[in-house]
Design a protein around this motif. Sequence first.
Motif, mmCIF file in Angstrom:
data_model
loop_
_atom_site.group_PDB
_atom_site.id
_atom_site.type_symbol
_atom_site.label_atom_id
_atom_site.label_comp_id
_atom_site.label_asym_id
_atom_site.label_seq_id
_atom_site.Cartn_x
_atom_site.Cartn_y
_atom_site.Cartn_z
ATOM 1 N N VAL A 38 0.837 -1.202 0.000
ATOM 2 C CA VAL A 38 0.000 0.000 0.000
ATOM 3 C C VAL A 38 0.867 1.244 0.000
ATOM 4 O O VAL A 38 0.707 2.147 -0.786
ATOM 5 N N MET A 91 -2.743 -11.034 -6.101
ATOM 6 C CA MET A 91 -2.929 -9.857 -5.244
ATOM 7 C C MET A 91 -1.826 -8.833 -5.519
ATOM 8 O O MET A 91 -2.096 -7.644 -5.656
ATOM 9 N N THR B 448 -9.148 -0.764 4.866
ATOM 10 C CA THR B 448 -8.424 -0.068 3.800
ATOM 11 C C THR B 448 -8.534 -0.897 2.517
ATOM 12 O O THR B 448 -8.951 -2.058 2.554
ATOM 13 N N PHE B 450 -6.132 -2.130 0.932
ATOM 14 C CA PHE B 450 -5.236 -3.270 1.074
ATOM 15 C C PHE B 450 -5.907 -4.392 1.853
ATOM 16 O O PHE B 450 -5.811 -5.573 1.489
ATOM 17 N N GLU B 451 -6.602 -4.024 2.914
ATOM 18 C CA GLU B 451 -7.249 -5.054 3.733
ATOM 19 C C GLU B 451 -8.354 -5.766 2.951
ATOM 20 O O GLU B 451 -8.531 -6.980 3.072
ATOM 21 N N SER B 453 -8.281 -6.191 -0.188
ATOM 22 C CA SER B 453 -7.536 -7.023 -1.131
ATOM 23 C C SER B 453 -7.026 -8.295 -0.435
ATOM 24 O O SER B 453 -7.053 -9.392 -0.996
ATOM 25 N N TYR B 454 -6.596 -8.136 0.800
ATOM 26 C CA TYR B 454 -6.080 -9.287 1.533
ATOM 27 C C TYR B 454 -7.204 -10.265 1.895
ATOM 28 O O TYR B 454 -7.034 -11.490 1.835
ATOM 29 N N LYS B 456 -9.789 -10.772 0.156
ATOM 30 C CA LYS B 456 -10.076 -11.461 -1.111
ATOM 31 C C LYS B 456 -9.030 -12.558 -1.360
ATOM 32 O O LYS B 456 -9.363 -13.658 -1.801
ATOM 33 N N PHE B 513 -6.164 -11.992 11.068
ATOM 34 C CA PHE B 513 -6.404 -10.803 10.242
ATOM 35 C C PHE B 513 -7.665 -10.069 10.719
ATOM 36 O O PHE B 513 -7.675 -8.846 10.871
ATOM 37 N N SER B 516 -7.081 -8.284 13.941
ATOM 38 C CA SER B 516 -6.151 -7.166 13.834
ATOM 39 C C SER B 516 -6.837 -5.982 13.170
ATOM 40 O O SER B 516 -6.574 -4.832 13.511
ATOM 41 N N VAL B 517 -7.767 -6.271 12.253
ATOM 42 C CA VAL B 517 -8.549 -5.181 11.653
ATOM 43 C C VAL B 517 -9.456 -4.567 12.710
ATOM 44 O O VAL B 517 -9.603 -3.359 12.824
#
Lengths: 102, 546
Positions: A38, A91, B448, B450-451, B453-454, B456, B513, B516-517
């Motif tokens: 990111v 990803m 976010t 990124f999150e 995306s992660y 997924k 995950f 942590s989010v």
Amino acid sequence: MPNTDLESIAQRLDRIEQLLTHRPGPGPIVDPGPEDTVRSGAHASAVHLPSLPHRGDPPPSDIARLSRQEVQDQLHQVNAEVVRLQSLGKMLNERLGQLKEG
Amino acid sequence: MSASPSILLVGFQDQDNLGLRYLMSAVRQAGFGAAIATYQSNPAPLVARVLRERPEVVGFSLIFQYMAPDFGRVIRALRDAGVTAHITMGGHYPSFDYAEVLRRIPEVDSIVRFEGELTLIELMRKIAAGDDWRTVQGLAYHDEDRCAANPLRPSVKDLDSLPWPDREDVDYSVQDLPTASMLGSRGCPWDCSFCSIRPFYEAQEGPLRRLRRPEEVVAEMVALYRERGVPVFLFQDDDFLGGGKRARDWACAIADGLVVEGLAGKVAFKVSCRSDEIHEDCMQRMIAGGLTHVYMGVENGDPQGLLNMSKRIKPEQHLRAGKILKGLGLSFDFGFMLLDPYSTFGMVRNNIDFLEEFVGDGWSVASFCRMLPYAGTPVKAKLESEGRLLGTPFEPDYRFLDPKLDLFYDWMLETFHTRNFTSRGLCHVLKSLLFEARLRLPERSGCTDFERSYAKHLTAVANGLAVYTLRAAIDHIEETPLQDLQRDRGFLRQLALHEQEEESRLMREVADFYWSVRQRPRDRVEEVPDVGGFDKSWTLAESLAS
């Protein structure tokens, strides 16, 4: 004379043997996880990025000696890692695409 | 609420159980006392409550056919404790199979068949007046040594003539993400072979789908948002977009109404529909009003399988719908039956390939099951006529046409049961995660890009592992003679263990995950506790908190 030659040969053989049997000290067993995609620098989310597989077993020294079940098991493990790595690759590629777009 | 309710309604409370809440508001409006008790397999709390409050009627809402024996046990405990109240029962299953229910649970006095509000009110009136309740239209009951069923009453013409579902006893404020169920319509125009919704509403000879007025739906949502603090709504309509352009206009009118009320960006809602009802322009308008999630009845990815199911749809339409939803950034789930009574190895393979193409990218979770011949469905009647219907009325079963597929299915069920069907399984947890990651509520969703995306990526791994495991199993079973398969299950056992090991590993990553989010205490990361199959809460956070 012959003794000296023999000692010399013995010393050379010892050195060769040492070289051949030398094991390096502890180093990275697996590749480190990729950087945060990111943003550069510290980011809380970086901890979520997966590390590469921890199953660092070397290839079997003699596949011919593995049983059918053992081969199948190895294959399942390899395929699971392939699934993980392919997804991770997607990803990162998606993120790379976003970065390229600006 | 009356201190001594005239009727105590008993049922599961998942997603508010609007069926029970519509009944409660209807009988209350008619002047009777009513309360709701959550169904539990342990009869003691219910017995104590009924003995304490002494309602004249106890009404059971039976949703899941296979739970009928359990309900029978609880009802028997009531009678054994000396409860003499009139015991009635309603729901899809007893509506169709009333004779079987009355025969197997003789302690039940009556069954309210199909749409229940008007029938229940009339039953209450008869009992209150001491009249013969056996004359009530829409009721089934014991008549000496046989079961009798009175003619059905017409369905409610105007759904807005019914009072809003009574939610007085629901405390939304304690929910991590206050979520209410809604009903904008009843019925579905489609005639899929595995579904009993159309036969259910067709029985009363009314329209196949009735719509509430959009302004009434919006008014109920506004009240829940402003008075109860509910920002998330789950529409339980059988098919929110079923009925062509008229239905799409209706759905858009609801979304537009939310915008007019100033709720855009403050509320989010979910709907269920078919994939061929996904139109981009309609979706965009609904998103403007708060659409955040779509559940699609995909069911199959093989052309012949879809034909067998009378889905009247092609796999390409599913793929097209998925593409539209992904393009719009909408979260979606889908139902999928990997096997049906007419499956072949080729069809199963096509279904596995379809899953990979449809959600191999991890946008949505691939969960799967087989088709079950529920009461009232065309497929049950067909299997019966073919002499293939097995099992019991409460737990119907069938064998596949190829015995090797039975072997595959038994293995699949054992291997993927936790993953696909339990609240501690990967599917449930990942679905919650994806829903929240893409929740269109700026104030609530802290994820976010990124999150997202992660999340997924994690889902893609879960889907990819399942697809790999299913393929390996189907390859092995197809190429191995049945006798050998019956003798040596080593490969399948090993494959199942491998899948479960990978799932455990992935689950640890997902839980880590997730928390942590959520920035929850780390000591809660270790394990996702089993909270049973009928979570009142539907987000993982609530599951863990309970």
